[in-house]
Structures are given as C-alpha cells and as structure tokens.
Design a protein around this motif. Structure first.
Motif, short mmCIF file in Angstrom:
data_model
loop_
_atom_site.label_atom_id
_atom_site.label_comp_id
_atom_site.label_asym_id
_atom_site.label_seq_id
_atom_site.Cartn_x
_atom_site.Cartn_y
_atom_site.Cartn_z
N SER A 184 0.83 -1.19 0.00
CA SER A 184 0.00 0.00 0.00
C SER A 184 0.86 1.23 0.00
CB SER A 184 -0.88 0.02 1.24
OG SER A 184 -0.07 0.23 2.38
N MET A 185 1.86 1.27 -0.91
CA MET A 185 2.83 2.32 -0.71
C MET A 185 2.79 3.46 -1.66
SD MET A 185 6.30 0.44 -1.26
CE MET A 185 6.63 -0.32 0.27
N LEU A 186 1.96 3.39 -2.64
CA LEU A 186 2.06 4.45 -3.61
C LEU A 186 1.96 5.82 -2.98
CD1 LEU A 186 0.20 3.02 -6.66
CD2 LEU A 186 2.62 3.39 -6.33
N SER A 187 1.06 5.98 -2.07
CA SER A 187 0.88 7.33 -1.52
C SER A 187 1.33 7.47 -0.09
CB SER A 187 -0.60 7.72 -1.53
OG SER A 187 -1.25 7.22 -2.67
N ILE A 188 1.61 6.36 0.54
CA ILE A 188 1.67 6.42 2.00
C ILE A 188 2.71 7.32 2.60
CG2 ILE A 188 0.59 4.21 2.39
CD1 ILE A 188 3.30 3.01 2.85
N PHE A 189 3.75 7.60 1.85
CA PHE A 189 4.75 8.48 2.44
C PHE A 189 4.59 9.94 2.03
CE2 PHE A 189 6.81 4.31 2.66
CZ PHE A 189 7.08 4.27 4.03
N SER A 190 3.55 10.19 1.23
CA SER A 190 3.39 11.57 0.78
C SER A 190 1.99 12.11 0.97
CB SER A 190 3.78 11.69 -0.69
OG SER A 190 2.96 10.87 -1.47
N SER A 191 1.08 11.29 1.40
CA SER A 191 -0.30 11.74 1.52
C SER A 191 -0.88 11.11 2.77
CB SER A 191 -1.08 11.28 0.28
OG SER A 191 -2.45 11.45 0.47
N ASN A 192 -1.95 11.68 3.27
CA ASN A 192 -2.57 11.03 4.42
C ASN A 192 -3.89 10.37 4.09
OD1 ASN A 192 -3.89 13.40 4.09
ND2 ASN A 192 -3.00 14.37 5.89
N LYS A 193 -4.24 10.39 2.80
CA LYS A 193 -5.37 9.56 2.41
C LYS A 193 -5.08 8.85 1.09
CE LYS A 193 -8.16 13.19 0.15
NZ LYS A 193 -7.72 12.91 -1.19
N TYR A 194 -5.71 7.71 0.92
CA TYR A 194 -5.51 6.93 -0.29
C TYR A 194 -6.17 7.62 -1.47
CZ TYR A 194 -3.85 3.09 2.57
OH TYR A 194 -3.13 2.30 3.42
N ASN A 195 -5.50 7.66 -2.60
CA ASN A 195 -6.22 8.17 -3.76
C ASN A 195 -6.56 7.08 -4.77
OD1 ASN A 195 -3.53 8.16 -4.73
ND2 ASN A 195 -3.33 10.29 -4.08
N TYR A 196 -6.63 5.87 -4.26
CA TYR A 196 -7.12 4.76 -5.08
C TYR A 196 -7.68 3.69 -4.15
CZ TYR A 196 -2.67 3.16 -3.47
OH TYR A 196 -1.61 2.84 -2.65
N SER A 197 -8.39 2.76 -4.72
CA SER A 197 -8.94 1.65 -3.95
C SER A 197 -8.23 0.36 -4.30
CB SER A 197 -10.43 1.46 -4.25
OG SER A 197 -11.17 2.60 -3.88
N VAL A 198 -8.28 -0.58 -3.39
CA VAL A 198 -7.71 -1.91 -3.65
C VAL A 198 -8.77 -2.94 -3.29
CG1 VAL A 198 -5.90 -3.55 -3.09
CG2 VAL A 198 -5.38 -1.11 -3.11
N GLN A 199 -9.00 -3.84 -4.22
CA GLN A 199 -10.04 -4.84 -4.03
C GLN A 199 -9.45 -6.22 -4.33
OE1 GLN A 199 -13.34 -3.84 -6.54
NE2 GLN A 199 -14.86 -4.85 -5.25
N ALA A 200 -9.85 -7.20 -3.54
CA ALA A 200 -9.35 -8.56 -3.76
C ALA A 200 -10.02 -9.17 -4.99
CB ALA A 200 -9.64 -9.42 -2.53
N LEU A 201 -9.21 -9.77 -5.85
CA LEU A 201 -9.75 -10.47 -7.01
C LEU A 201 -9.84 -11.97 -6.71
CD1 LEU A 201 -7.79 -8.72 -9.89
CD2 LEU A 201 -10.23 -8.53 -9.43
N GLU A 202 -8.87 -12.44 -5.96
CA GLU A 202 -8.91 -13.82 -5.46
C GLU A 202 -8.88 -13.70 -3.94
OE1 GLU A 202 -5.46 -15.77 -6.94
OE2 GLU A 202 -6.13 -15.77 -9.04
N GLN A 203 -9.10 -14.80 -3.28
CA GLN A 203 -9.01 -14.80 -1.83
C GLN A 203 -7.59 -14.36 -1.46
OE1 GLN A 203 -7.68 -17.88 0.28
NE2 GLN A 203 -7.74 -16.33 1.90
N SER A 204 -7.51 -13.39 -0.57
CA SER A 204 -6.22 -12.77 -0.29
C SER A 204 -6.01 -12.57 1.21
CB SER A 204 -6.13 -11.39 -0.96
OG SER A 204 -6.27 -11.49 -2.36
N VAL A 205 -4.75 -12.53 1.59
CA VAL A 205 -4.42 -12.26 2.98
C VAL A 205 -3.45 -11.09 3.04
CG1 VAL A 205 -3.37 -13.16 5.09
CG2 VAL A 205 -4.76 -14.66 3.64
N THR A 206 -3.75 -10.13 3.90
CA THR A 206 -2.84 -9.00 4.07
C THR A 206 -2.33 -8.96 5.50
OG1 THR A 206 -4.58 -7.49 4.77
CG2 THR A 206 -4.10 -7.57 2.42
N CYS A 207 -1.22 -8.29 5.66
CA CYS A 207 -0.67 -8.06 6.97
C CYS A 207 -0.49 -6.55 7.10
CB CYS A 207 0.67 -8.78 7.09
SG CYS A 207 1.35 -8.72 8.75
#
Lengths: 230, 230
Positions: free
Chosen positions: B87-110
């Motif tokens: 989730s790094m595209l914006s994380i070091f320069s913005s305080n909100k996401y400017n895109y969404s991320v959706q699972a296409l297959e069953q996924s696990v995040t940490c």
DNA sequence: ATCAGTCATTGATATTTATCATCAAACCTA
DNA sequence: TAGGTTTGATGATAAATATCAATGACTGAT
C-alpha cells in the motif's frame, strides 16, 4: 554545459527538500562532492540505459521524461519543473535508467554520487523519511496524471494539457509552449496531426489564441469544461 | 474477514522483503502490533479517500488497484500479486488513499500501524533503504506497464494482458481470469464490447481457447507477435 | 420460484482517430 | 545563399473504436 563546483548548498533553494534533515558537516561533505550542470534546450540530462551513478535533481528549468521505443518512437511520461522532478523513479531499484530526460528549457541540475545518498539514507533516518516522501509524491503524481490523460478523448486531452501547462508550469494564461506539437502528441498518446487539428479547432472557437509556440487561453472556463466533459 | 493476531513474523515469507534489516527485538515489537486479515473476492482492502493509517502488504492472493471517477466509472491501475503490491504508492506523501484496492482472489494482508513504520524508517537506515528500493520498484513497474499498454492498439493490448496474466500472474498457458471482461476493459482503457470482440477474434483464429473465465493460450508465438506488432 | 441486475455476446451504426499526401514556413547547415 | 530537414498545417480517406440495441445465461435477493 558548464560545470560549477563552488560549494553553496547552504543557500540552495532546494535544500529544504532533501537536506533539511542533514547536519551541517554532512551537508558540507555532500556539497564538496556535488556537480552542478547547465543544460540548453534539447540537451540530454539522462540517457535511457545508462548506469545510474548519481542522484540528480533539477534546480531550475523544465524537462521531459520519456521512453524511446525500438521503432524510434518516443513516449513522454511527464513534463517536470524543479520539485517535481528528481532522477528517482528507478534509482533505488535498478542500476540503469529506463527512461531519458531532456531539457525543454535551459535547465540546471545538481548531482550527488549515488553512494553518498545511499550512505546518507542508511545513516540518517530523517533524511530517509524525507526522500521516501518525495519519491512517493513524484511517482504518485506521474501515475495520477497518466490516468487523467488516459480517461479523456483527444479534445479533452489537449484541453487538459493546456490547462496543466498554464496552471502548473507557466502560471499564466499566456505562455510559450516548450513542447513541439509532436511532443504534445507523444505526451498524450495521439498523432501530431490530430493535436494540431484540436488546437486549430480551439482557436477557431475562440478558446485560445495561437502565435506559433505561444498560446493564450482566452476562454478558461470553456477549456475547463472541455477538459472535464470532453 | 477473519483476524489472526498470532505472532509468527519470524516465519513470514515476506519477511525478507522488508524485515531482513530489522533486529529480533524490533521485529517482535512490530509483530505484536500487526493485524492479519483475510479477504474474499470482491472485498475492499483499501477504500479510496480513506485515511492512511496502516502499512499494508499482501501475503497471498491477487488484487486490483483502481481509481473511481465521479461518473461511477473505474480505471484499473494495475493487478498485483504479493511482492508487487504494497500500500505504498501514496503512503509516504499523503494522508489519504487516492485509489482503492479490491481482492480479485481470496487474499491475505498483513498490516502494521504507519507510525511504527515511520519510526522504523527513521531509526533503521537499512530498513529505510529497503523500503525505498521496494517502493521504487513498485511504482516503476506500474508506470512501465501503463506505457506498454498505452502504446498498443486494442488487439495488442489484449494480447499483452493475456500474456502478462499467463506469465506473471498465473505462470501457466491455461488460467482462470480473475478479471471480468469489464475489468479488462477498465484496465486497458477500452470498452467491454471491444474487449470481448478481440477475445472472440483470437478464439476464431485459434490463438486462444475460451471456457468462460478460463483462457487457454494455444498459440503463444502468435499472441506474442500480436502483442509486439499489433 | 421469481424478479432484478450484472455479465458475456453479437450486430449495426456512428464517431473518433490514424494514415497518407501535400504544402508553406522556419531552421539549420554547408 | 541554396538545399535539405524539421515543424506546422490542412484535406481526403481508411481504420479503429465507441455507442446503442438486443439477447441469453447466470446470480443474488426476496
């Protein structure tokens, strides 16, 4: 391309960008190793495929980032002014550039050996944090801009580019385009002829005036409407 | 979405990616603060406009990154598997996401709280260097991919996507597309109908076989030629 | 089971964009 | 200064792509 090796980083207007977190002695050490180079329009600042050996940032001027294809065609990624360009897209993940950078206006860069930067990143957390922030911002901007262009049709793309140029790069409704019509085409992914046709159409509709490379936006509102709704 | 807070970072297959530079005690501290989340296809991992509070990385699965427009349309930036998404595209320069991320297959995040990461960046240079490298790589990849898609025509784009999916995501000439036809369209910037027409054409030319969402590439060479020369 | 909605598909048609050809003006360069 | 090359411009035409309409298959909700 003149070279100037006087050490005056203390007064560099870009200092805040990266070096606010750097101590005086570190700064001095960087300073003595930096090279400042002056480029004229058309000069290459970075050549695709060249090894990345320096961390380059733009002090003044205007540049284009682009990729050259095997067939000789070029695709422009973005046009950048200082603060929005640094040679950073690949520098922390690759050892050669996968794009070229060329001066569009007379430009000055400052370069620091890459190993110095790496060393500083590893030894100075605040510096690292600041580089991360800048890098995130630069790549975010490019990606967002590409999406903005992609979703528009020809007319909307031209309108978008003119507005972008006027607002972000020239800061005036009248400006001298440093890009040729062909370069605009390479920027928005359309043909040169169609770029010209759109410009002509805008001129005939009294949205812009054209004096060769100089463009004057006379109906900003209309142009914004075209940029938004096609 | 189940939550698992057992601490097993020591064995995490992604550990090398970011944490090779982290000491045992730092790792343990991160570990106790992390959350692991399981997503099913269609679940949102990140919602555009939400504040960035965590550093999220993908342990397994397949996701799409996209931007939603005001008119309800969506533009897909990229499709990613672990290692190619964080989730790094914006994380070091913005305080909100400017895109969404959706699972296409069953996924696990940490996920790890962002302030922890920032702290670690500032205190551990090797970690900072490693995050910079990864970030540079991820954004570079997205930009390059967008350029590859942009320079092609419809047929070439479809061919490119099929090859990409087969080689980079599925690692097999036969695969189940986790994307709908509409999503492919949003990915390559064309209409759904034309995506389908191209797929049908490839099927009729015996380049691929189609069984609903399952695609089998039967003439890889031909597909590569179309991807290259249109 | 039924209804509404999404998805995949196809065809006809309209629109957009590319290609090809031509020409004038500007710009190098020998 | 002459000649060659790039740039900007315009028109005619071809090709690519979008839009609109219709349909069957499937899915989820009631």
């Amino acid at each position: 391309m003149g070279i100037d090796t006087l050490c005056s980083c203390e007064n560099c207007e870009l200092r805040e960008l990266f070096f606010s977190s750097v101590e005086r002695d570190e700064l001095f050490s960087l300073c003595t190793q930096r090279t400042e180079v002056n480029y004229f329009p058309g000069d290459f600042i970075i050549q695709q495929e060249m090894p990345i050996e320096e961390f380059i940032y733009l002090k003044s001027g205007l540049v284009k980032l682009f990729i050259s294809e095997e067939n000789g065609k070029e695709q422009i990624l973005t046009i950048a002014r200082p603060f929005n360009f640094v040679s950073m897209l690949s520098i922390f993940s690759s050892n050669k550039y996968n794009y070229s950078v060329q001066a569009l206006e007379q430009s000055v860069t400052c370069s620091i050996p890459m190993n110095q930067i790496n060393q500083l990143v590893e030894s100075n957390g605040r510096f690292a944090r600041s580089v991360l922030g800048k890098m995130s911002q630069v790549s975010d901007k490019i990606i967002k801009e590409m999406m903005e262009i992609r979703k528009r049709h020809l007319r909307g793309r031209i309108a978008y580019i003119l507005l972008y140029y006027s607002k972000e790069l020239a800061h005036s409704p009248e400006f001298e385009l440093a890009l040729s019509r062909k370069e605009i085409a390479e920027y928005i992914g359309m043909t040169t002829e169609n770029v010209i046709r759109s410009l002509t159409e805008f001129r005939k509709s009294k949205i812009i005036k054209i004096f060769g490379k100089v463009i004057e936006i006379i109906d900003m509102q209309r142009l914004e409407q075209i940029s938004k709704f096609g």
